[in-house]
Write a protein that holds these residues in place. Structure first.
Motif, PDB file in Angstrom:
ATOM      1  N   ILE A 295       0.862  -1.183   0.000  1.00 36.85           N
ATOM      2  CA  ILE A 295       0.000   0.000   0.000  1.00 36.85           C
ATOM      3  C   ILE A 295       0.896   1.230   0.000  1.00 36.85           C
ATOM      4  O   ILE A 295       1.790   1.359   0.846  1.00 36.85           O
ATOM      5  CB  ILE A 295      -0.949   0.002   1.201  1.00 36.85           C
ATOM      6  N   MET A 296       0.652   2.106  -0.959  1.00 38.74           N
ATOM      7  CA  MET A 296       1.434   3.322  -1.115  1.00 38.74           C
ATOM      8  C   MET A 296       0.698   4.495  -0.469  1.00 38.74           C
ATOM      9  O   MET A 296      -0.440   4.794  -0.826  1.00 38.74           O
ATOM     10  CB  MET A 296       1.673   3.608  -2.590  1.00 38.74           C
ATOM     11  N   SER A 297       1.348   5.124   0.507  1.00 41.12           N
ATOM     12  CA  SER A 297       0.820   6.339   1.136  1.00 41.12           C
ATOM     13  C   SER A 297       1.511   7.536   0.500  1.00 41.12           C
ATOM     14  O   SER A 297       2.741   7.576   0.422  1.00 41.12           O
ATOM     15  CB  SER A 297       1.080   6.329   2.646  1.00 41.12           C
ATOM     16  N   GLU A 298       0.716   8.515   0.064  1.00 44.15           N
ATOM     17  CA  GLU A 298       1.272   9.681  -0.616  1.00 44.15           C
ATOM     18  C   GLU A 298       0.554  10.947  -0.165  1.00 44.15           C
ATOM     19  O   GLU A 298      -0.593  10.885   0.296  1.00 44.15           O
ATOM     20  CB  GLU A 298       1.132   9.523  -2.135  1.00 44.15           C
ATOM     21  N   PRO A 299       1.213  12.100  -0.306  1.00 42.64           N
ATOM     22  CA  PRO A 299       0.531  13.356   0.027  1.00 42.64           C
ATOM     23  C   PRO A 299      -0.687  13.548  -0.870  1.00 42.64           C
ATOM     24  O   PRO A 299      -0.670  13.180  -2.052  1.00 42.64           O
ATOM     25  CB  PRO A 299       1.594  14.424  -0.244  1.00 42.64           C
ATOM     26  N   ALA A 300      -1.741  14.105  -0.320  1.00 38.93           N
ATOM     27  CA  ALA A 300      -2.941  14.362  -1.102  1.00 38.93           C
ATOM     28  C   ALA A 300      -2.645  15.386  -2.189  1.00 38.93           C
ATOM     29  O   ALA A 300      -1.668  16.136  -2.123  1.00 38.93           O
ATOM     30  CB  ALA A 300      -4.063  14.857  -0.189  1.00 38.93           C
ATOM     31  N   SER A 301      -3.485  15.387  -3.198  1.00 41.97           N
ATOM     32  CA  SER A 301      -3.300  16.295  -4.330  1.00 41.97           C
ATOM     33  C   SER A 301      -3.213  17.741  -3.848  1.00 41.97           C
ATOM     34  O   SER A 301      -4.002  18.194  -3.019  1.00 41.97           O
ATOM     35  CB  SER A 301      -4.469  16.136  -5.305  1.00 41.97           C
ATOM     36  N   GLY A 302      -2.238  18.456  -4.388  1.00 38.77           N
ATOM     37  CA  GLY A 302      -2.068  19.858  -4.038  1.00 38.77           C
ATOM     38  C   GLY A 302      -1.124  20.096  -2.885  1.00 38.77           C
ATOM     39  O   GLY A 302      -0.758  21.238  -2.604  1.00 38.77           O
ATOM     40  N   ARG A 303      -0.704  19.025  -2.205  1.00 39.42           N
ATOM     41  CA  ARG A 303       0.215  19.187  -1.095  1.00 39.42           C
ATOM     42  C   ARG A 303       1.654  18.945  -1.560  1.00 39.42           C
ATOM     43  O   ARG A 303       1.891  18.280  -2.565  1.00 39.42           O
ATOM     44  CB  ARG A 303      -0.137  18.236   0.052  1.00 39.42           C
ATOM     45  N   ARG A 304       2.607  19.460  -0.783  1.00 41.58           N
ATOM     46  CA  ARG A 304       4.011  19.331  -1.148  1.00 41.58           C
ATOM     47  C   ARG A 304       4.414  17.864  -1.207  1.00 41.58           C
ATOM     48  O   ARG A 304       4.051  17.067  -0.349  1.00 41.58           O
ATOM     49  CB  ARG A 304       4.895  20.037  -0.099  1.00 41.58           C
ATOM     50  N   GLN A 305       5.170  17.490  -2.226  1.00 39.50           N
ATOM     51  CA  GLN A 305       5.638  16.119  -2.379  1.00 39.50           C
ATOM     52  C   GLN A 305       7.151  16.116  -2.537  1.00 39.50           C
ATOM     53  O   GLN A 305       7.699  16.761  -3.425  1.00 39.50           O
ATOM     54  CB  GLN A 305       4.971  15.450  -3.585  1.00 39.50           C
ATOM     55  N   ARG A 306       7.828  15.401  -1.675  1.00 38.47           N
ATOM     56  CA  ARG A 306       9.282  15.319  -1.743  1.00 38.47           C
ATOM     57  C   ARG A 306       9.702  14.332  -2.819  1.00 38.47           C
ATOM     58  O   ARG A 306       8.889  13.535  -3.311  1.00 38.47           O
ATOM     59  CB  ARG A 306       9.849  14.876  -0.382  1.00 38.47           C
ATOM     60  N   ASP A 307      10.994  14.337  -3.141  1.00 40.10           N
ATOM     61  CA  ASP A 307      11.489  13.413  -4.157  1.00 40.10           C
ATOM     62  C   ASP A 307      12.016  12.133  -3.540  1.00 40.10           C
ATOM     63  O   ASP A 307      12.680  11.339  -4.196  1.00 40.10           O
ATOM     64  CB  ASP A 307      12.585  14.087  -5.000  1.00 40.10           C
ATOM     65  N   THR A 308      11.730  11.895  -2.249  1.00 45.75           N
ATOM     66  CA  THR A 308      12.212  10.705  -1.541  1.00 45.75           C
ATOM     67  C   THR A 308      11.055   9.783  -1.200  1.00 45.75           C
ATOM     68  O   THR A 308      10.003  10.239  -0.725  1.00 45.75           O
ATOM     69  CB  THR A 308      12.942  11.106  -0.251  1.00 45.75           C
ATOM     70  N   ALA A 309      11.238   8.495  -1.436  1.00 42.25           N
ATOM     71  CA  ALA A 309      10.258   7.478  -1.070  1.00 42.25           C
ATOM     72  C   ALA A 309      10.855   6.558  -0.017  1.00 42.25           C
ATOM     73  O   ALA A 309      12.069   6.328   0.016  1.00 42.25           O
ATOM     74  CB  ALA A 309       9.831   6.667  -2.286  1.00 42.25           C
ATOM     75  N   LEU A 310      10.003   6.028   0.846  1.00 46.15           N
ATOM     76  CA  LEU A 310      10.423   5.112   1.900  1.00 46.15           C
ATOM     77  C   LEU A 310       9.773   3.758   1.669  1.00 46.15           C
ATOM     78  O   LEU A 310       8.574   3.684   1.366  1.00 46.15           O
ATOM     79  CB  LEU A 310      10.011   5.647   3.273  1.00 46.15           C
ATOM     80  N   LEU A 330       3.348   5.499  11.021  1.00 44.22           N
ATOM     81  CA  LEU A 330       4.524   6.192  10.493  1.00 44.22           C
ATOM     82  C   LEU A 330       4.333   6.543   9.023  1.00 44.22           C
ATOM     83  O   LEU A 330       4.676   7.656   8.587  1.00 44.22           O
ATOM     84  CB  LEU A 330       5.767   5.325  10.681  1.00 44.22           C
ATOM     85  N   ALA A 331       3.804   5.611   8.240  1.00 39.91           N
ATOM     86  CA  ALA A 331       3.632   5.857   6.806  1.00 39.91           C
ATOM     87  C   ALA A 331       2.735   7.066   6.566  1.00 39.91           C
ATOM     88  O   ALA A 331       3.040   7.922   5.730  1.00 39.91           O
ATOM     89  CB  ALA A 331       3.059   4.615   6.121  1.00 39.91           C
ATOM     90  N   ARG A 332       1.631   7.158   7.280  1.00 37.28           N
ATOM     91  CA  ARG A 332       0.693   8.265   7.058  1.00 37.28           C
ATOM     92  C   ARG A 332       1.258   9.589   7.574  1.00 37.28           C
ATOM     93  O   ARG A 332       1.073  10.633   6.939  1.00 37.28           O
ATOM     94  CB  ARG A 332      -0.645   7.931   7.712  1.00 37.28           C
ATOM     95  N   ASN A 333       1.940   9.543   8.707  1.00 36.53           N
ATOM     96  CA  ASN A 333       2.543  10.780   9.213  1.00 36.53           C
ATOM     97  C   ASN A 333       3.639  11.275   8.286  1.00 36.53           C
ATOM     98  O   ASN A 333       3.769  12.486   8.052  1.00 36.53           O
ATOM     99  CB  ASN A 333       3.092  10.557  10.615  1.00 36.53           C
ATOM    100  N   TRP A 334       4.441  10.358   7.745  1.00 35.38           N
ATOM    101  CA  TRP A 334       5.512  10.769   6.825  1.00 35.38           C
ATOM    102  C   TRP A 334       4.939  11.223   5.484  1.00 35.38           C
ATOM    103  O   TRP A 334       5.474  12.130   4.852  1.00 35.38           O
ATOM    104  CB  TRP A 334       6.510   9.633   6.644  1.00 35.38           C
ATOM    105  N   ALA A 335       3.855  10.579   5.034  1.00 36.66           N
ATOM    106  CA  ALA A 335       3.217  11.033   3.793  1.00 36.66           C
ATOM    107  C   ALA A 335       2.697  12.456   3.961  1.00 36.66           C
ATOM    108  O   ALA A 335       2.742  13.267   3.029  1.00 36.66           O
ATOM    109  CB  ALA A 335       2.085  10.086   3.402  1.00 36.66           C
ATOM    110  N   ALA A 336       2.199  12.778   5.158  1.00 39.42           N
ATOM    111  CA  ALA A 336       1.729  14.136   5.413  1.00 39.42           C
ATOM    112  C   ALA A 336       2.878  15.147   5.347  1.00 39.42           C
ATOM    113  O   ALA A 336       2.651  16.332   5.077  1.00 39.42           O
ATOM    114  CB  ALA A 336       1.059  14.206   6.783  1.00 39.42           C
ATOM    115  N   LEU A 337       4.120  14.665   5.559  1.00 41.64           N
ATOM    116  CA  LEU A 337       5.298  15.536   5.450  1.00 41.64           C
ATOM    117  C   LEU A 337       5.818  15.628   4.015  1.00 41.64           C
ATOM    118  O   LEU A 337       6.790  16.344   3.760  1.00 41.64           O
ATOM    119  CB  LEU A 337       6.419  15.014   6.360  1.00 41.64           C
ATOM    120  N   GLY A 338       5.193  14.874   3.103  1.00 42.08           N
ATOM    121  CA  GLY A 338       5.584  14.967   1.699  1.00 42.08           C
ATOM    122  C   GLY A 338       6.272  13.745   1.131  1.00 42.08           C
ATOM    123  O   GLY A 338       6.573  13.708  -0.065  1.00 42.08           O
ATOM    124  N   TYR A 339       6.546  12.734   1.951  1.00 42.43           N
ATOM    125  CA  TYR A 339       7.213  11.536   1.453  1.00 42.43           C
ATOM    126  C   TYR A 339       6.201  10.566   0.830  1.00 42.43           C
ATOM    127  O   TYR A 339       5.040  10.512   1.242  1.00 42.43           O
ATOM    128  CB  TYR A 339       7.933  10.801   2.589  1.00 42.43           C
TER     129      TYR A 339
END
Length: 569
Positions: A295-310, A330-339
């Motif tokens: 399952i891939m957790s990602e920032p919602a559309s329009g939010r900042r997205q980093r170039d790093t994946a975990l 952890l996955a959801r909290n980090w996705a909220a940070l842009g990962y």
């Protein structure tokens, strides 16, 4: 037929599940599987997946799912309630009817899942058959077990909003809600026919059987072997109780015979996605030649997205949610940070297919590195320029190996890796050897004590007991040389990590067995590591091996997030 993932339920509480469809012709009947909660969910995940596959082979449509705020479903533990779990059962029944246009529905519940299933079925009639597998008679009984599991600390103290038990947290208000559930006080039959599968280590509850029969339900009872080991075991030691699954399948087949006139359509979803919180969206994915699931957790559309994946690795044989559901948090909290964060199952674990050649899933497999490579390749194809591997225990061990094997990663985080283990080691054997070796060292230290000899010669120490201890650890002494070699090799690996161009971060709990092993058998190994290196080591006081306490997980998240934002700003 290959199962497909689904999201369903109320928009504010989207539930994650799997639909297993039978090959036509089928029975025109669906079965909803209600899992247990907390640690028992981890232990029973493989068993319920196998039951779903076998029931589909028997001609049933099957839906297995996670309750709100559990597993891969949306929501956090501080928002869960008994009412939401009961609504989740009803939503699962409605979803299975919708997906396959079914008229007949049976529900199978395990442990607290059985208690929830019976309560929901009595409140919202329409269930045609019910299997209660090792049920709790009441919510109060479940609450007592939670408090006992919490070591007396399961109930929240003054000013605390959450109770903790086995690494899972429950709101204080929810503990009070459990008092409203009592299967001996149901006003109507939860289903016309009920099968109770009792635990094989306890006497059947005659009061519960009588109460269900008094509602007008036809009650059958079974007590095959296997349930006790399933609900009381350690997740990596649990074997699927085939005898129990066989009894459940036979009962369902007899209650719901073939209806070859029914040809219900299959409404699959190719690429479902879900807004699990306002700032995070999740998507089920399959990737690699192995067909691994994640399952891939990602920032919602329009939010900042980093170039790093975990890439989050399995802990032992626990599926992708991790111990205490830590990987999801952890996955959801980090996705909220842009990962971007991929939590996935290695072959044979969770919902990834078994490895070539079959066999029981086990950590420290020689094929793990190839599967991690597939995950790293996948996140690169999803647009990430950099990839970091993260894991706890065996997952941490694999994360470190990924760096040593030269995978295209730009970082690694390992929590409590047992660095002295080697690929192919037997998990249970190595744990036993570790305990024996460490205790054997203590016995030999006692043998060098003058005071101990004086006590022995003056009769103040039980000679027979001492001899038994010495004999018990004779094997451990013979393995001491191997332990020293393993510890030195682990230190050599740490030196290699420090010399690698990829930054690595290892977090040990205070007194963790893996750290204690290195200090015992390579006492100057860690201290001799170069001060300037790519490897950073931190020790977290007050935490156990799996960070069971919530405050330990919060402290761990702070450490890991600081590392990630420093290395990959």
């Amino acid at each position: 037929m290959t199962p497909w993932p689904v999201y369903f339920g109320a928009p504010a509480e989207r539930l994650f599940g799997w639909v297993h469809a039978p090959e036509a012709p089928h029975r025109g009947t669906g079965v909803v599987l209600c899992p247990p909660v907390g640690y028992e969910h981890l232990c029973s995940y493989t068993t319920l997946r196998q039951l779903a596959e076998e029931l589909a082979a028997d001609g049933f449509y099957v839906l297995r799912f996670d309750y709100p705020c559990t597993g891969d479903s949306a929501g956090a533990c501080d928002r869960v309630s008994v009412a939401s779990w009961l609504s989740g059962v009803r939503a699962a029944v409605d979803e299975l009817r919708r997906v396959a246009s079914l008229e007949r529905i049976a529900v199978v519940g395990l442990r607290m899942g059985a208690t929830l299933a019976a309560t929901a079925a009595a409140r919202w009639p329409g269930i045609d058959g019910l299997v209660l597998w090792a049920p709790f008679r009441s919510g109060r009984a479940f609450r007592r077990e939670l408090i006992a599991l919490g070591g007396g600390g399961g109930a929240p103290g003054s000013g605390e909003s959450l109770a903790e038990a086995g690494g899972f947290a429950y709101p204080a208000a929810m503990l009070e809600e459990f008092a409203s559930i009592d299967l001996t006080a149901l006003e109507r039959a939860p289903a016309p026919a009920v099968l109770i599968v009792w635990r094989d280590d306890l006497k059947p509850d005659a009061k519960l059987t009588g109460a269900l029969a008094a509602t007008g339900a036809v009650v059958d009872e079974e007590q095959p072997a296997g349930t006790a080991q399933l609900v009381r075991g350690v997740s990596y030691e649990v074997d699927v109780p085939d005898a129990v699954l066989g009894r459940i399948r036979r009962w369902l087949r007899s209650r719901f015979p073939d209806r070859t006139d029914v040809r219900a359509p299959v409404r699959g979803i190719d690429s479902p996605c879900c807004m699990v919180r306002p700032d995070v969206v999740e998507t089920p994915v399959r990737f690699g030649a192995e067909g691994l699931f994640g399952i891939m957790s990602e920032p919602a559309s329009g939010r900042r997205q980093r170039d790093t994946a975990l890439a989050f690795l399995n802990t032992g044989v626990d599926h992708r949610i991790g111990t205490s559901r830590m990987s999801v948090t952890l996955a959801r909290n980090w996705a909220a940070l842009g990962y971007r964060v991929l939590r996935f199952d290695l072959a044979g674990i969770g919902d990834s297919p078994a490895p070539a050649g079959g066999g029981k899933a086990a950590p420290y497999s020689p094929n793990d590195i190839d599967q991690v490579r597939s995950a790293v390749t996948f996140v690169h194809h999803r647009g990430a320029e950099r990839a970091v591997v993260v894991g706890l225990c065996s997952g941490g061990h694999t994360a470190m190996r990924a760096v040593l094997h030269g995978l295209p990663v730009t970082g690694a985080c390992a929590m409590n890796p047992q660095l002295y283990w080697r690929t192919g080691d037997s998990l249970r054997l190595q744990l036993e050897s570790n305990d024996l070796l460490l205790e054997g060292r203590r016995v030999r230290q006692s043998a060098r004590s003058r005071k101990k000899w004086v006590r022995l010669l003056t009769g103040r120490i039980d000679v027979k007991a001492t001899c038994r201890v010495l004999l018990r650890h004779a094997r451990a002494w013979s393995r001491d040389r191997d332990a020293v070699r393993r510890a030195r090799e682990a230190v050599a690996d740490m030196r290699a990590l420090g010399a690698a161009p990829v930054p690595s971060f290892v977090v040990f709990s205070e007194g963790d067995p893996g750290l204690r092993y290195l200090h015992t058998f390579a006492p100057r190994g860690i201290e001799s590591l170069p001060a300037r290196s790519s490897l950073r080591i931190a020790e977290l006081p007050g935490a156990d091996h799996t960070f069971t306490a919530r405050h330990s997980r919060d402290s761990l998240e702070t450490l890991l997030t600081e590392y990630l934002t420093a290395v990959h700003p």
